[in-house]
Design a protein around this motif. Structure first.
Motif, PDB file in Angstrom:
ATOM      1  N   GLN A 101      36.601  29.488  87.565  1.00 60.58           N
ATOM      2  CA  GLN A 101      35.827  29.631  88.809  1.00 60.58           C
ATOM      3  C   GLN A 101      34.349  29.872  88.542  1.00 60.58           C
ATOM      4  OE1 GLN A 101      37.578  32.685  91.291  1.00 60.58           O
ATOM      5  NE2 GLN A 101      39.634  31.792  91.134  1.00 60.58           N
ATOM      6  N   ASN A 102      34.026  30.299  87.336  1.00 65.06           N
ATOM      7  CA  ASN A 102      32.629  30.584  86.986  1.00 65.06           C
ATOM      8  C   ASN A 102      31.987  29.314  86.429  1.00 65.06           C
ATOM      9  OD1 ASN A 102      30.185  31.444  85.777  1.00 65.06           O
ATOM     10  ND2 ASN A 102      31.012  33.499  85.485  1.00 65.06           N
ATOM     11  N   THR A 103      31.113  28.720  87.210  1.00 63.14           N
ATOM     12  CA  THR A 103      30.509  27.437  86.820  1.00 63.14           C
ATOM     13  C   THR A 103      29.501  27.589  85.677  1.00 63.14           C
ATOM     14  OG1 THR A 103      28.865  27.710  88.585  1.00 63.14           O
ATOM     15  CG2 THR A 103      30.850  26.420  89.098  1.00 63.14           C
ATOM     16  N   ASN A 104      29.158  28.846  85.326  1.00 63.90           N
ATOM     17  CA  ASN A 104      28.260  29.051  84.185  1.00 63.90           C
ATOM     18  C   ASN A 104      28.976  28.849  82.856  1.00 63.90           C
ATOM     19  OD1 ASN A 104      25.970  29.764  85.740  1.00 63.90           O
ATOM     20  ND2 ASN A 104      26.769  31.844  85.995  1.00 63.90           N
TER      21      ASN A 104
ATOM     22  N   VAL B 191      37.803  39.511  83.359  1.00 62.67           N
ATOM     23  CA  VAL B 191      36.850  38.389  83.315  1.00 62.67           C
ATOM     24  C   VAL B 191      35.463  38.852  83.746  1.00 62.67           C
ATOM     25  CG1 VAL B 191      36.294  36.144  84.323  1.00 62.67           C
ATOM     26  CG2 VAL B 191      38.627  36.636  83.590  1.00 62.67           C
ATOM     27  N   ASP B 192      35.389  39.738  84.747  1.00 61.60           N
ATOM     28  CA  ASP B 192      34.094  40.258  85.184  1.00 61.60           C
ATOM     29  C   ASP B 192      33.429  41.126  84.117  1.00 61.60           C
ATOM     30  OD1 ASP B 192      34.063  39.011  87.612  1.00 61.60           O
ATOM     31  OD2 ASP B 192      34.578  40.777  88.808  1.00 61.60           O
TER      32      ASP B 192
ATOM     33  N   PHE C  80      52.866  38.816  79.430  1.00 62.25           N
ATOM     34  CA  PHE C  80      52.056  38.120  80.421  1.00 62.25           C
ATOM     35  C   PHE C  80      51.559  39.094  81.491  1.00 62.25           C
ATOM     36  CE2 PHE C  80      54.942  34.498  79.113  1.00 62.25           C
ATOM     37  CZ  PHE C  80      53.991  33.900  78.306  1.00 62.25           C
ATOM     38  N   LEU C  81      50.251  39.110  81.687  1.00 61.04           N
ATOM     39  CA  LEU C  81      49.646  39.938  82.722  1.00 61.04           C
ATOM     40  C   LEU C  81      49.958  39.344  84.099  1.00 61.04           C
ATOM     41  CD1 LEU C  81      47.673  42.289  83.405  1.00 61.04           C
ATOM     42  CD2 LEU C  81      45.811  40.624  83.211  1.00 61.04           C
ATOM     43  N   LYS C  82      50.449  40.192  85.011  1.00 61.06           N
ATOM     44  CA  LYS C  82      50.805  39.691  86.347  1.00 61.06           C
ATOM     45  C   LYS C  82      49.879  40.219  87.441  1.00 61.06           C
ATOM     46  CE  LYS C  82      54.266  43.333  87.213  1.00 61.06           C
ATOM     47  NZ  LYS C  82      55.663  43.637  87.567  1.00 61.06           N
ATOM     48  N   ASP C  83      49.003  41.157  87.101  1.00 63.34           N
ATOM     49  CA  ASP C  83      48.141  41.784  88.095  1.00 63.34           C
ATOM     50  C   ASP C  83      46.815  41.015  88.201  1.00 63.34           C
ATOM     51  OD1 ASP C  83      46.121  43.601  89.243  1.00 63.34           O
ATOM     52  OD2 ASP C  83      47.706  45.119  89.137  1.00 63.34           O
ATOM     53  N   GLN C  84      46.605  40.348  89.327  1.00 60.07           N
ATOM     54  CA  GLN C  84      45.407  39.539  89.524  1.00 60.07           C
ATOM     55  C   GLN C  84      44.133  40.388  89.542  1.00 60.07           C
ATOM     56  OE1 GLN C  84      45.158  36.054  89.984  1.00 60.07           O
ATOM     57  NE2 GLN C  84      47.312  35.923  89.390  1.00 60.07           N
ATOM     58  N   ASN C  85      44.220  41.586  90.083  1.00 61.32           N
ATOM     59  CA  ASN C  85      43.036  42.443  90.143  1.00 61.32           C
ATOM     60  C   ASN C  85      42.544  42.825  88.753  1.00 61.32           C
ATOM     61  OD1 ASN C  85      42.900  42.505  92.980  1.00 61.32           O
ATOM     62  ND2 ASN C  85      44.406  44.167  93.078  1.00 61.32           N
ATOM     63  N   ILE C  86      43.495  43.151  87.885  1.00 61.05           N
ATOM     64  CA  ILE C  86      43.109  43.500  86.510  1.00 61.05           C
ATOM     65  C   ILE C  86      42.572  42.263  85.784  1.00 61.05           C
ATOM     66  CG2 ILE C  86      44.006  44.238  84.258  1.00 61.05           C
ATOM     67  CD1 ILE C  86      45.802  46.187  85.756  1.00 61.05           C
TER      68      ILE C  86
END
Length: 258
Positions: free
Chosen positions: A52-55, A25-26, A14-20
């Motif tokens: 969070q991306n409404t597209n 996603v970006d 499980f990835l715990k780093d929010q920045n990564i």
């Protein structure tokens, strides 16, 4: 991050780093694509940013029942868009009639199989962003002449442009894997159909690399007449020396002899 127990048999880290997670996603460009399928969301660290991306209309596929329960509880915005099944066994046409992008922190133990399934649905999947073992990422992204160049390299590069985006270190996962990870992006190229018999192309690539230490004259002799093998110098090469176009040319040679 301790709500769901990572299961070794499912290859879960499980990835715990929010920045990564945000960076992954970006990396999904998904121009004009509305539907996104995330494979193996676990506790939803990527899912939260996707929602969070409404597209995007985000759907997730998760085989782990404990993770599904967690997602239902903590990400109600997913509503009925959790597919609680094995991705490798899915008929994706039952869920998507339009093109869809794929994203995920892919389970290490099935990452290659995921990409083979992507190839099956290549006409519906214009983009993939995946975090996988660094070694597998390098294999997929590398070109001819490298020892890591192999079956997946050729087959994926035939239909996708591949970018090795960034390396991810072990300490950002629970539990930490024993290897480094990497994020790659696949974007569909302009090749809708190869200039040869595609089924035969796949067979030849697999046959060549299954005996990669041999020259193609030996590994492909079941497919090609002896005089063709002797006349064309391309068969004196090993499979890792050949580009996608080279394998297409060999496929056409075999088609022409039949």
């Amino acid at each position: 991050m301790t709500n769901v127990r990572a299961k070794k048999n499912l290859g879960q880290h499980f990835l715990k780093d929010q920045n990564i997670a945000h960076k992954i996603v970006d990396s999904l460009q998904a121009d004009g694509i509305h539907h996104v399928l995330e494979i193996g969301p676990g506790m939803g660290v990527l899912t939260g940013f996707l929602l969070q991306n409404t597209n995007y209309q985000t759907t997730v596929v998760e085989i782990d029942r404990e993770s599904v329960d967690y997602l239902n509880k903590h990400l109600p915005a997913l509503e009925d868009r959790i597919i609680s099944k094995d991705f490798l066994k899915l008929n994706l046409n039952e869920f998507f009639q339009e093109p869809f992008a794929i994203i995920g922190n892919f389970p290490y133990n099935i990452s290659s199989q995921i990409f083979f399934k992507v190839l099956e649905y290549r006409h519906q999947v214009p983009e993939v962003v995946g975090m996988i073992q660094k070694e597998v990422a390098e294999r997929i992204a590398t070109g001819p002449g490298s020892k890591t160049y192999g079956i997946l390299s050729v087959l994926l590069q035939a239909y996708y442009d591949i970018d090795y985006l960034f390396t991810v270190h072990e300490n950002v996962f629970i539990p930490p894997p024993k290897v480094k990870s990497a994020v790659i992006r696949l974007r569909r190229n302009e090749t809708q159909k190869l200039d040869c018999d595609e089924k035969l192309f796949f067979q030849l690539v697999k046959a060549g690399f299954n005996q990669r230490r041999k020259t193609l004259r030996n590994s492909l002799k079941a497919f090609i007449r002896d005089e063709t093998l002797k006349q064309d110098l391309i068969f004196s090469k090993r499979p890792e020396q050949l580009s996608v176009n080279d394998f297409e040319r060999i496929t056409r040679l075999i088609q022409d002899q039949s």
